[in-house]
Design a protein around this motif. Structure first.
Motif, PDB file in Angstrom:
ATOM      1  N   ALA A  39       0.798  -1.233  -0.075  1.00  0.00           N
ATOM      2  CA  ALA A  39      -0.157   0.111   0.017  1.00  0.00           C
ATOM      3  C   ALA A  39       0.814   1.361  -0.142  1.00  0.00           C
ATOM      4  CB  ALA A  39      -1.051  -0.194   1.204  1.00  0.00           C
ATOM      5  N   ASN A  40       2.014   1.123   0.594  1.00  0.00           N
ATOM      6  CA  ASN A  40       2.923   2.277   0.573  1.00  0.00           C
ATOM      7  C   ASN A  40       4.246   2.241  -0.342  1.00  0.00           C
ATOM      8  OD1 ASN A  40       2.395   4.161   3.250  1.00  0.00           O
ATOM      9  ND2 ASN A  40       1.737   1.934   3.711  1.00  0.00           N
ATOM     10  N   TRP A  41       3.921   1.213  -1.071  1.00  0.00           N
ATOM     11  CA  TRP A  41       4.957   1.140  -2.179  1.00  0.00           C
ATOM     12  C   TRP A  41       5.448   2.446  -2.878  1.00  0.00           C
ATOM     13  CZ3 TRP A  41       9.362  -1.171  -3.070  1.00  0.00           C
ATOM     14  CH2 TRP A  41      10.041  -1.117  -4.193  1.00  0.00           C
ATOM     15  N   ALA A  42       4.501   2.997  -3.466  1.00  0.00           N
ATOM     16  CA  ALA A  42       4.712   4.099  -4.498  1.00  0.00           C
ATOM     17  C   ALA A  42       5.515   5.262  -3.868  1.00  0.00           C
ATOM     18  CB  ALA A  42       3.426   4.722  -4.805  1.00  0.00           C
ATOM     19  N   LYS A  43       5.277   5.611  -2.521  1.00  0.00           N
ATOM     20  CA  LYS A  43       5.992   6.786  -1.757  1.00  0.00           C
ATOM     21  C   LYS A  43       7.339   5.801  -1.235  1.00  0.00           C
ATOM     22  CE  LYS A  43       5.635   9.887   1.925  1.00  0.00           C
ATOM     23  NZ  LYS A  43       4.764  10.180   3.151  1.00  0.00           N
ATOM     24  N   HIS A  44       7.328   4.810  -0.871  1.00  0.00           N
ATOM     25  CA  HIS A  44       8.476   4.180  -0.329  1.00  0.00           C
ATOM     26  C   HIS A  44       9.723   3.808  -1.010  1.00  0.00           C
ATOM     27  CE1 HIS A  44      11.129   1.517   2.175  1.00  0.00           C
ATOM     28  NE2 HIS A  44      11.152   0.569   0.995  1.00  0.00           N
ATOM     29  N   LYS A  45       9.502   3.739  -2.399  1.00  0.00           N
ATOM     30  CA  LYS A  45      10.300   3.563  -3.329  1.00  0.00           C
ATOM     31  C   LYS A  45      11.154   4.675  -3.793  1.00  0.00           C
ATOM     32  CE  LYS A  45       7.567   4.128  -7.589  1.00  0.00           C
ATOM     33  NZ  LYS A  45       7.101   3.424  -8.635  1.00  0.00           N
ATOM     34  N   ALA A  46      10.681   5.721  -3.288  1.00  0.00           N
ATOM     35  CA  ALA A  46      11.621   7.243  -3.701  1.00  0.00           C
ATOM     36  C   ALA A  46      12.866   7.048  -2.579  1.00  0.00           C
ATOM     37  CB  ALA A  46      10.652   8.373  -3.135  1.00  0.00           C
ATOM     38  N   LEU A  47      12.894   6.164  -1.641  1.00  0.00           N
ATOM     39  CA  LEU A  47      13.842   6.193  -0.691  1.00  0.00           C
ATOM     40  C   LEU A  47      15.125   5.356  -1.548  1.00  0.00           C
ATOM     41  CD1 LEU A  47      12.614   4.822   2.871  1.00  0.00           C
ATOM     42  CD2 LEU A  47      13.595   7.155   2.047  1.00  0.00           C
ATOM     43  N   HIS A  48      14.594   4.362  -2.490  1.00  0.00           N
ATOM     44  CA  HIS A  48      15.600   3.739  -3.252  1.00  0.00           C
ATOM     45  C   HIS A  48      16.472   4.440  -4.140  1.00  0.00           C
ATOM     46  CE1 HIS A  48      13.029  -0.037  -2.464  1.00  0.00           C
ATOM     47  NE2 HIS A  48      13.475   0.410  -1.225  1.00  0.00           N
ATOM     48  N   LYS A  49      15.604   5.281  -4.714  1.00  0.00           N
ATOM     49  CA  LYS A  49      16.229   6.332  -5.660  1.00  0.00           C
ATOM     50  C   LYS A  49      17.169   7.165  -5.062  1.00  0.00           C
ATOM     51  CE  LYS A  49      14.721   9.675  -9.564  1.00  0.00           C
ATOM     52  NZ  LYS A  49      13.528  10.461 -10.069  1.00  0.00           N
ATOM     53  N   LYS A  50      16.798   7.797  -4.084  1.00  0.00           N
ATOM     54  CA  LYS A  50      17.570   8.610  -3.382  1.00  0.00           C
ATOM     55  C   LYS A  50      18.902   8.025  -2.635  1.00  0.00           C
ATOM     56  CE  LYS A  50      18.047  11.758   0.794  1.00  0.00           C
ATOM     57  NZ  LYS A  50      16.923  12.194   2.018  1.00  0.00           N
ATOM     58  N   ALA A  51      18.929   6.791  -2.377  1.00  0.00           N
ATOM     59  CA  ALA A  51      20.290   6.125  -2.035  1.00  0.00           C
ATOM     60  C   ALA A  51      21.190   5.582  -3.075  1.00  0.00           C
ATOM     61  CB  ALA A  51      19.685   4.660  -1.159  1.00  0.00           C
TER      62      ALA A  51
END
Length: 390
Positions: A39-51
């Motif tokens: 349910a929170n994947w769309a927002k959470h994956k932004a952490l991956h891009k930043k890292a």
């Protein structure tokens, strides 16, 4: 308790995002269950891009310097060098990713090791748990030094060796201990020819016939591993080869004498006897406790302390071809022989056991050139001499 990273969710985070694990993301990586995670994947994956962007930036900055830009020799007007070696330009300080645990001196401006200063009073016996951690970090340290050794050849710069050390440390989730230690600018020490110790990696290109000591230390989960070796670059002359071999034997004989009940100060007599037999000068031979206790080991020294099971320390003989006297370059780190003659050095981290000693940073079958590399060279030269006389 870790709280779920789901928006508005206050449940305990019991599962972790697998991509976050790979990217070493800790904060915001835990979820209460699979439903909340999706349910929170769309927002959470932004952490991956930043890292990933941060990692790419670090890699770009670490490799941005063209080796040709470092070839320029530095000019120190009025300074009298003892030998032919000269300093060259240094590349920018290499960066360490945020997920790597750091020692206390890594981020303060002075690079002052506060924890080391607080624990200099005495050498203590480590617990079984602490010994297990020391063994693990020493295994990682050996792998890092082996990576550096495999890269050494005529034509490589000492800055490139530093890059190999830095990247091999990061790959193992280790902080390269020399970096910012009392403001030291690099991730390892590379001491070439007349440099006794603390040489700063730069644009100097290793030449056929050089020797270079690579001194590395890595920090992992609260513990440092420390080791170094002197490597031959191409074909070296016999006098240099004999120096390197004798220096190794100084360390080897000292290690073989270690056991419970032995006085630390007796190591100085052993080392001085080995190098004295070949008329070499022992500049320094350090006993270094795992908590930062430094004791100079020379013949007839009065250092206190007796080896006990659980003690972890290093022995680090530095042997010169000529006089023991030294001078320091204006960089305030590089220590060279005062007569410009060559110097060699070896170091291992050791553990005193109930029955003797264990070399925690010992060479392995995968270490470059084999465990007795100098012996192979000596045998080859002896065979060539014999062939020439027949």
């Amino acid at each position: 308790m870790r709280v779920c990273a789901g928006e508005g969710c206050e449940k305990e985070g019991t599962m972790r995002c697998p991509t976050c694990i790979k990217l070493h993301i800790e904060e915001g990586s835990y979820f209460c269950d699979q439903v909340c995670f999706k349910a929170n994947w769309a927002k959470h994956k932004a952490l991956h891009k930043k890292a990933k962007l941060e990692a790419a930036k670090i890699q770009q900055e670490n490799s941005a310097t063209d080796p040709k830009d470092l070839s320029v020799q530095l000019d120190w007007p009025g300074y009298r060098f003892s030998g032919p070696l000269r300093p060259h330009k240094q590349s920018p300080r290499r960066l360490v990713p945020k997920h790597i645990q750091r020692p206390d001196y890594a981020n303060n401006d002075e690079g002052y090791p506060f924890s080391e200063a607080m624990n200099k009073s005495k050498l203590r016996c480590l617990s079984k748990e602490e010994i297990a951690k020391m063994k693990h970090v020493c295994k990682l340290g050996r792998e890092v030094l082996d990576a550096c050794g495999a890269a050494i050849r005529p034509g490589i710069t000492t800055d490139e060796i530093d890059r190999v050390c830095h990247e091999a440390s990061i790959e193992r989730d280790c902080y390269p201990s020399p970096l910012n230690y009392f403001q030291f600018p690099k991730s390892c020490c590379t001491s070439v020819n007349e440099v006794i110790c603390h040489g700063i990696p730069d644009g100097y290109v290793l030449q056929d016939g050089d020797i270079v000591n690579v001194d590395i230390s890595v920090f992992h989960k609260g513990y440092h591993a420390d080791l170094n070796e002197t490597f031959l670059v191409g074909e070296v002359d016999e006098k240099t080869l004999h120096l390197v071999k004798t220096t190794y034997e100084c360390l080897d004989m000292a290690i073989k004498s270690c056991k419970p009940g032995m006085r630390y100060r007796d190591l100085g007599n052993i080392i001085s006897k080995v190098c004295g037999a070949d008329t070499f000068a022992c500049w320094r031979a350090w006993f270094v406790g795992v908590i930062g206790l430094f004791v100079r080991l020379l013949a007839q020294n009065k250092a206190v302390g007796i080896m006990k099971p659980g003690h972890v320390f290093t022995i680090e003989p530095m042997i010169n071809l000529g006089t023991w006297q030294d001078q320091t370059w204006p960089d305030k780190w590089t220590s060279t022989t005062i007569d410009g003659k060559r110097s060699a050095q070896f170091e291992h981290t050791l553990l005193i056991t109930e029955t003797g000693v264990e070399v925690l940073t010992a060479r392995t079958k995968d270490s470059p050139v084999g465990p007795q590399w100098f012996q192979t060279v000596l045998e080859k030269k002896a065979a060539e001499k014999k062939s020439g006389s027949d």
